[in-house]
Design a protein around this motif. Structure first.
Motif, PDB file in Angstrom:
ATOM      1  N   UNK A 398      34.745  -7.011 -26.951  1.00  0.00           N
ATOM      2  CA  UNK A 398      35.863  -6.064 -26.932  1.00  0.00           C
ATOM      3  C   UNK A 398      37.054  -6.643 -26.172  1.00  0.00           C
ATOM      4  N   UNK A 399      36.772  -7.315 -25.049  1.00  0.00           N
ATOM      5  CA  UNK A 399      37.841  -7.943 -24.264  1.00  0.00           C
ATOM      6  C   UNK A 399      38.497  -9.061 -25.061  1.00  0.00           C
ATOM      7  N   UNK A 400      37.681  -9.909 -25.707  1.00  0.00           N
ATOM      8  CA  UNK A 400      38.222 -11.025 -26.496  1.00  0.00           C
ATOM      9  C   UNK A 400      39.037 -10.498 -27.674  1.00  0.00           C
ATOM     10  N   UNK A 401      38.581  -9.406 -28.265  1.00  0.00           N
ATOM     11  CA  UNK A 401      39.330  -8.824 -29.380  1.00  0.00           C
ATOM     12  C   UNK A 401      40.723  -8.370 -28.916  1.00  0.00           C
ATOM     13  N   UNK A 402      40.785  -7.784 -27.722  1.00  0.00           N
ATOM     14  CA  UNK A 402      42.087  -7.380 -27.182  1.00  0.00           C
ATOM     15  C   UNK A 402      42.993  -8.590 -26.999  1.00  0.00           C
ATOM     16  N   UNK A 403      42.430  -9.679 -26.472  1.00  0.00           N
ATOM     17  CA  UNK A 403      43.235 -10.890 -26.270  1.00  0.00           C
ATOM     18  C   UNK A 403      43.696 -11.446 -27.619  1.00  0.00           C
ATOM     19  N   UNK A 404      42.856 -11.335 -28.639  1.00  0.00           N
ATOM     20  CA  UNK A 404      43.165 -11.945 -29.938  1.00  0.00           C
ATOM     21  C   UNK A 404      44.382 -11.327 -30.615  1.00  0.00           C
ATOM     22  N   UNK A 438      41.167 -13.129 -35.380  1.00  0.00           N
ATOM     23  CA  UNK A 438      42.523 -13.331 -35.906  1.00  0.00           C
ATOM     24  C   UNK A 438      42.483 -13.525 -37.419  1.00  0.00           C
ATOM     25  N   UNK A 439      41.558 -14.375 -37.877  1.00  0.00           N
ATOM     26  CA  UNK A 439      41.443 -14.623 -39.315  1.00  0.00           C
ATOM     27  C   UNK A 439      41.032 -13.351 -40.055  1.00  0.00           C
TER      28      UNK A 439
END
Length: 645
Positions: A398-404, A438-439
């Motif tokens: 979830x954190x990485x998705x926010x950064x993405x 992102x993709x």
């Protein structure tokens, strides 16, 4: 240009101008850097060696202090790209995904345009009506005023936010509106009233009233807080205006009109949940604050804020509802390029209660010390005390998705590096996961852009020194200065007094000059100036009218460029704010300029008579000229004496 203006309705032109961020537009052609509350860069219109081109985000205007070029975003594009007015509008519409149809308006569309204006007028009247009830009616003072006093709200803040009170009688507003000649159709369309088989009645009866002003200061909606007369202000619930042709909840932010200057000055906006949070923080001294009033943040609201700043602090209660509010808007803010900080106040406090216990300095210091970036906030919230591997993986994803979703690749890379260090994880793993998000999101982003475009489609001169040489130059300068007063201060009241003959007289700059010109059949020698005075007089009573905004954003390029030149030295001040003249000072300036104007006319006529007398051979005509010359000379002496000459 005129033909095109008839082909596109004013509401669509307003939509384009409202969506336009001049910093973004100019920034596509000029490298800009922050300079106080404005932006500065090398002028694209001349060989500029040092940055002299200024862009003001709060006023949506640009100007070069070396060559004098500038104006609003439309003017800039026309000059820079060598395109026409309609082509510049198309350029902006394309940039902001606003579809326009170049065609003649139908009778129905013309009626809808008229309806929009009528709705604004009714809302403006209702706002004044509610405010007057609060201040002057017995029940308004005993119930409404008492409620605001119980919340510690001062009278100056009540006036600033135009707070009001609706009488408990369900037809009080209806009856007063009928007396004023307002139609039921617009009382219902604005949401002020509800209509059913039994008739029409007030929506907000018995409630404290919070008007919603859009970014240009027009009243678009109301919030009403139910009060109980017996207990002098016990909260029950809120009722808000429904969506209408002039109000869409997801496009508006409470307090944006009152906050926008402070947001630009501080280069940061505080986002809170409710009306009283905004009001209390203003009273505390923190003015760069807005509220979305409990609804989920929309892309329209975020883009509205981004016109003024990229920095936002989400400021919510520390309870579960506050945490949820902070979480649900984070990804969308990041996706729109905002720099997000989060602060949850201590348990038992909201921005309203906290601001009443602290000074602006204390509150600001607390925010600076305790706000965290979104990664820290999300990490603390989702991973604190979590040992289950599956739950930890879900949280990290979830954190990485926010950064993405961060659009800037450099910023995104730095956040991924920081996240890896905080979580003690391999940075490559997080980068790989972010790239997958992102993709995978590209198709959805394209669909969202198409949906957004459809929704948007379907929803509603520098002051020169005195001391000029020729009489004509002096006359031209006086005319220019009078028009400058209209552009800068046209809506400012300069006469507010009781008179023997006319009772109470209240006039702003525009009304004062228009009345005097009409009474003595005066006119400017410059036809453009006459057009501006007439149009100003026609629109000065419109809800939310501000002469500077109206004329700098005018669809007639000649008008907007002139207004820009006359208003521009307001924007070269950087961090300091120019002291505006008081009402008395402004009246003295206007009266003096108008006397100068009359003096120029009279002395000019004096010279015309003298020249005619030199060649006149008819004694009868000569006698008429001598009589007129004597009369004009006496008038000249009177005006000269009043001017101290």
């Amino acid at each position: 240009m005129t033909i095109f203006a008839h082909m596109i309705d004013r509401a669509t032109i307003d939509k384009i101008m409202d969506a336009t961020n001049i910093v973004d537009v100019v920034g596509e052609f000029v490298s800009l850097r922050k300079a106080g509350v404005n932006y500065k860069g090398l002028c694209p219109f001349h060989d500029d060696k040092t940055p002299s081109f200024m862009v003001s985000p709060s006023k949506q205007i640009c100007h070069c202090f070396a060559c004098g070029e500038g104006g609003n975003a439309v003017n800039f594009l026309m000059k820079h790209e060598q395109i026409t007015y309609p082509e510049a509008l198309r350029w902006l519409a394309k940039k902001y995904n606003i579809e326009i149809e170049e065609r003649e308006l139908s009778d129905e569309e013309k009626r809808e345009q008229s309806d929009r204006e009528s709705m604004f007028i009714v809302n403006e009247w209702a706002c004044q009506y509610f405010h007057d009830i609060l201040n002057n009616d017995v029940d308004g003072q005993a119930i409404g005023k008492q409620y605001f006093r119980s919340r510690g709200i001062r009278d100056d803040i009540i006036k600033k936010f135009q707070l009001g009170f609706a009488l408990t009688k369900r037809d009080a507003l209806v009856n007063e509106a009928h007396r004023k000649g307002y139609k039921d159709e617009f009382l219902v369309k604005t949401g002020l009233c509800i209509e059913n088989e039994r008739g029409i009645y007030d929506r907000f009866a018995g409630r404290a009233i919070f008007p919603w002003l859009n970014v240009s200061g027009k009243v678009v909606a109301f919030g009403g807080r139910k009060l109980d007369a017996a207990t002098k202000g016990v909260q029950q619930k809120y009722v808000n205006s429904p969506d209408s042709e002039i109000y869409h909840k997801e496009r508006e932010l409470y307090g944006i009109y009152q906050a926008k200057k402070a947001v630009v000055k501080e280069d940061r906006v505080y986002m809170v949940e409710g009306y009283t949070d905004v009001i209390a923080m203003h009273q505390c001294g923190l003015e760069n604050v807005v509220a979305n009033s409990g609804t989920a943040l929309s892309v329209y609201q975020i883009r509205l804020l981004r016109r003024f700043t990229q920095n936002i602090t989400l400021l919510y209660d520390g309870d579960e509802a506050g945490i949820h509010a902070a979480m649900r808007g984070t990804d969308m803010l990041l996706q729109e390029g905002m720099k997000v900080m989060v602060l949850l106040l201590p348990d038992g406090d909201d921005p309203d209660s906290f601001s009443r216990k602290h000074t602006a300095t204390e509150f600001k210091e607390y925010i600076e010390k305790n706000q965290t970036d979104f990664i820290q906030f999300k990490t603390d919230l989702m991973l604190k005390g979590v040992k289950d591997p599956i739950k930890r993986a879900e949280a990290i994803n979830s954190i990485v998705r926010s950064v993405s979703v961060i659009p800037d690749p450099v910023e995104r890379q730095l956040f991924l590096k920081d996240t890896a260090q905080r979580l003690n994880m391999d940075e490559k793993t997080l980068i790989s996961q972010a790239n997958k998000y992102i993709a995978g999101d590209k198709d959805e982003q394209q669909k969202e852009a198409e949906r957004e475009a459809r929704q948007q489609e379907n929803s509603p001169a520098l002051q020169e020194p005195i001391g000029l040489h020729t009489p004509q130059e002096q006359a031209n300068e006086v005319e220019r200065l009078l028009i400058q007063q209209i552009i800068r201060y046209g809506e400012v009241v300069i006469v507010d007094e009781d008179t023997v003959d006319d009772g109470h007289v209240k006039m702003n700059v525009i009304q004062y000059l228009a009345n005097d010109f009409a009474e003595d059949d005066l006119s400017f020698s410059n036809d453009l100036f006459n057009r501006i005075l007439q149009e100003a007089a026609d629109h000065v009573s419109d809800p939310g009218f501000k002469a500077e905004t109206y004329f700098t954003q005018h669809p007639d390029v000649e008008v907007s460029q002139l207004a820009h030149r006359l208003a521009v030295d307001n924007y070269q001040l950087g961090r300091s704010f120019k002291k505006e003249p008081s009402s008395k000072e402004l009246r003295n300036q206007v009266e003096h300029l108008e006397l100068d104007f009359r003096y120029m006319i009279v002395t000019g006529r004096q010279k015309e008579i003298m020249n005619e007398m030199k060649t006149e051979k008819d004694m009868g005509r000569m006698k008429e000229l001598m009589t007129e010359y004597q009369s004009v000379s006496q008038l000249c002496q009177q005006i000269g004496k009043m001017l101290g000459r």
